[in-house]
Design an enzyme around this catalytic site. Sequence first.
Site, mmCIF file in Angstrom:
data_model
loop_
_atom_site.group_PDB
_atom_site.id
_atom_site.type_symbol
_atom_site.label_atom_id
_atom_site.label_comp_id
_atom_site.label_asym_id
_atom_site.label_seq_id
_atom_site.Cartn_x
_atom_site.Cartn_y
_atom_site.Cartn_z
ATOM 1 N N GLY A 99 50.185 115.993 56.469
ATOM 2 C CA GLY A 99 49.223 115.119 55.817
ATOM 3 C C GLY A 99 48.927 115.660 54.433
ATOM 4 N N SER A 102 53.134 116.803 49.003
ATOM 5 C CA SER A 102 53.886 116.268 50.134
ATOM 6 C C SER A 102 53.028 116.333 51.396
ATOM 7 C CB SER A 102 55.159 117.084 50.355
ATOM 8 O OG SER A 102 55.764 116.712 51.591
ATOM 9 N N HIS A 103 53.344 115.498 52.375
ATOM 10 C CA HIS A 103 52.698 115.611 53.676
ATOM 11 C C HIS A 103 53.033 116.948 54.335
ATOM 12 C CE1 HIS A 103 51.744 111.434 53.203
ATOM 13 N NE2 HIS A 103 51.207 111.350 54.402
ATOM 14 N N SER A 104 54.179 117.505 53.967
ATOM 15 C CA SER A 104 54.632 118.748 54.585
ATOM 16 C C SER A 104 54.483 119.918 53.616
ATOM 17 C CB SER A 104 56.105 118.613 54.982
ATOM 18 O OG SER A 104 56.703 119.874 55.092
ATOM 19 N N ASP A 107 54.958 112.164 47.953
ATOM 20 C CA ASP A 107 56.026 111.658 48.831
ATOM 21 C C ASP A 107 55.697 110.282 49.416
ATOM 22 O OD1 ASP A 107 54.211 112.706 50.668
ATOM 23 O OD2 ASP A 107 55.648 113.987 51.703
#
Lengths: 138, 219
Positions: free
Chosen positions: A54, A19-21, A78
Amino acid sequence: MTKKTPAKPTANVGIVIVSHSPDVARGAADMVRQMVGTSIPLAHCGGDPDGGLGTSVPAIMAAIEAAWSPSGVAILVDLGGAETNSEMAIEMLDDDRRDLVVICNAPVVEGAIMAATEASGGARLAEVKAAAEELSPA
Amino acid sequence: MSSTDAAQTGLTIEALTKAIDAVVATIVDHASELTDLDMAIGDGDHGLNMKRGFEAVRGAAAKIAAQTPADALKTIGTTLIMTVGGASGPLYGSLFLAMSKAVADRPIDLVVAAEMLEAGIQAVQSRGKSHAGEKTMLETLIPVGAALTAAGPAADPAALTAALKAAAAAGAASTVPLRASKGRASFLGERSIGHMDPGARSSELMVGAVCDAFFAPAP
């Protein structure tokens, strides 16, 4: 040591969540562990190389390594950059591993749970990917 | 490098290093502009991501200076892939890796450079599963590649610089009215119309920096 049940022919497919997070990646992995258990190799990563939102090719490569299974690894991503960076990470693997890693076109949380559930039953990599992708519109 | 030198000896690592320095400088200088463009239609990280990636390239300067131009391009590509952190890392990384591969042990003159850029554009299309007209960096790179190919082996440096910069500027500007169908901006659909694509702009900046470094008359 004698096992009561016959061993599965191969190890369970591993699952990687990208995920970016970092929080989303960790949270999705927590849900997989709680709902599916510990019978599958599972790794997650999120955040760019500076720790902001990112994704990072080296981190994805490390997650694939951590969740490695001789039966293969299915990656859940994601958004766009997570997919592109995951494709890049796969291409940078050794030749004998590259063909054993796939990206599932599926929503990251639900897809990870579906894929992990399928993998926990000893399904092949293609079946794990298909289970996750049932969630996506054709 | 003058075009005469290039025809005889090909691109030197010294000239390439100067171009790399110029590209890093322009990306760092324009990071906030790229971020602003990306905030309009993306996730607002293009400037920071590119700055991080190209600062890492700057950090590899000593290694690059000791390499052949082809190997240096490979180092740049790998560095961007490993450090950018967004989709632009693999996209620009693949561009440089493909350009490196296309050198094929030849001296780099304008003809080889055009072949390299075309190979790089193919790699970006393949990596992004994209083509012209989708509001991406390709809108800049494709016309620049065509202009470089059309220039031929003996182009006048000043005329070539003007042609490549004009192609890059027109290409980046052409993204403004386009509707995005690739990347994060595609989620915005019609709302992506009216904004310049940040990747097309960063490509324009790079083309300008490379032209100035290669072709500007020595002060």
